[in-house]
Every structure is written in structure tokens, then in C-alpha cells.
Design a protein around this motif. Sequence first.
Motif, mmCIF file in Angstrom:
data_model
loop_
_atom_site.group_PDB
_atom_site.id
_atom_site.type_symbol
_atom_site.label_atom_id
_atom_site.label_comp_id
_atom_site.label_asym_id
_atom_site.label_seq_id
_atom_site.Cartn_x
_atom_site.Cartn_y
_atom_site.Cartn_z
ATOM 1 N N VAL A 177 -32.652 68.157 -31.878
ATOM 2 C CA VAL A 177 -32.872 67.125 -33.109
ATOM 3 C C VAL A 177 -34.365 67.523 -33.406
ATOM 4 N N LEU A 178 -35.342 67.756 -32.572
ATOM 5 C CA LEU A 178 -36.757 68.036 -32.656
ATOM 6 C C LEU A 178 -36.847 69.251 -33.538
ATOM 7 N N GLY A 179 -36.221 70.192 -33.486
ATOM 8 C CA GLY A 179 -36.110 71.536 -34.268
ATOM 9 C C GLY A 179 -35.711 71.257 -35.699
ATOM 10 N N GLY A 213 -35.823 68.076 -37.045
ATOM 11 C CA GLY A 213 -36.600 67.335 -37.726
ATOM 12 C C GLY A 213 -37.838 67.944 -38.067
ATOM 13 N N GLY A 214 -38.363 68.883 -37.452
ATOM 14 C CA GLY A 214 -39.642 69.610 -37.559
ATOM 15 C C GLY A 214 -39.283 70.580 -38.641
ATOM 16 N N HIS A 232 -39.051 68.376 -42.050
ATOM 17 C CA HIS A 232 -40.665 67.917 -42.265
ATOM 18 C C HIS A 232 -41.393 69.267 -43.111
#
Length: 91
Positions: free
Chosen positions: A2-4, A6-7, A10
Motif C-alpha cells: 500500500v505504501l509503494g 501510494g508513493g 503521489h
Amino acid sequence: MVLGAGGAFHFLNGISFGIAFCFFLGHRGILPGILWGLFLELFQLSLFPGWLDIRFYQEFMQISALSHVVYGAVLGALCRYGLLKGAPERR
């Protein structure tokens, strides 16, 4: 994961909106860049807090607003420099 995602989302948004700014207002400099960043901030504040269920709205808004001002200032300066550097000299 999820972090990847989202990054990456963005990053691609920043690049896409940066290209749009460069095409439309890039030669104008830092102040229009800051205004562009604040426009993006207002746009995302109208969508994201309710959609993402952000509970610490004041803190989110302060950090996000400052980040968009810095993004716009750097974007405005770099676009102006890059566009003027590549432009033919006027005599």
C-alpha cells in the motif's frame, strides 16, 4: 504494498501536475508556482479528508499546505530556469 502504491500515485501526480504547470505557467516563476501548489492543496482538501476518513484534519492541513507551497515554489523556479535556459537568446 500500500505504501509503494501510494508513493507511486503521489509521484506520478506530482510529475503530471508539474508538466501541466510548466506548459501553462512555467515561464512566470515562483509566485505562480506557489499559487499552483495552493490550488492543488485546495482541490485535494475538497476531496481527500472525507474520502480517506482523515481524523486529524488540522494537522493534515498544516503539513499538506506547507508541502504544496514548497512544491509550487520549487516547481516555479525550476520551470522558469529550464524554459529560459532552453530559449533562444533575444538580441
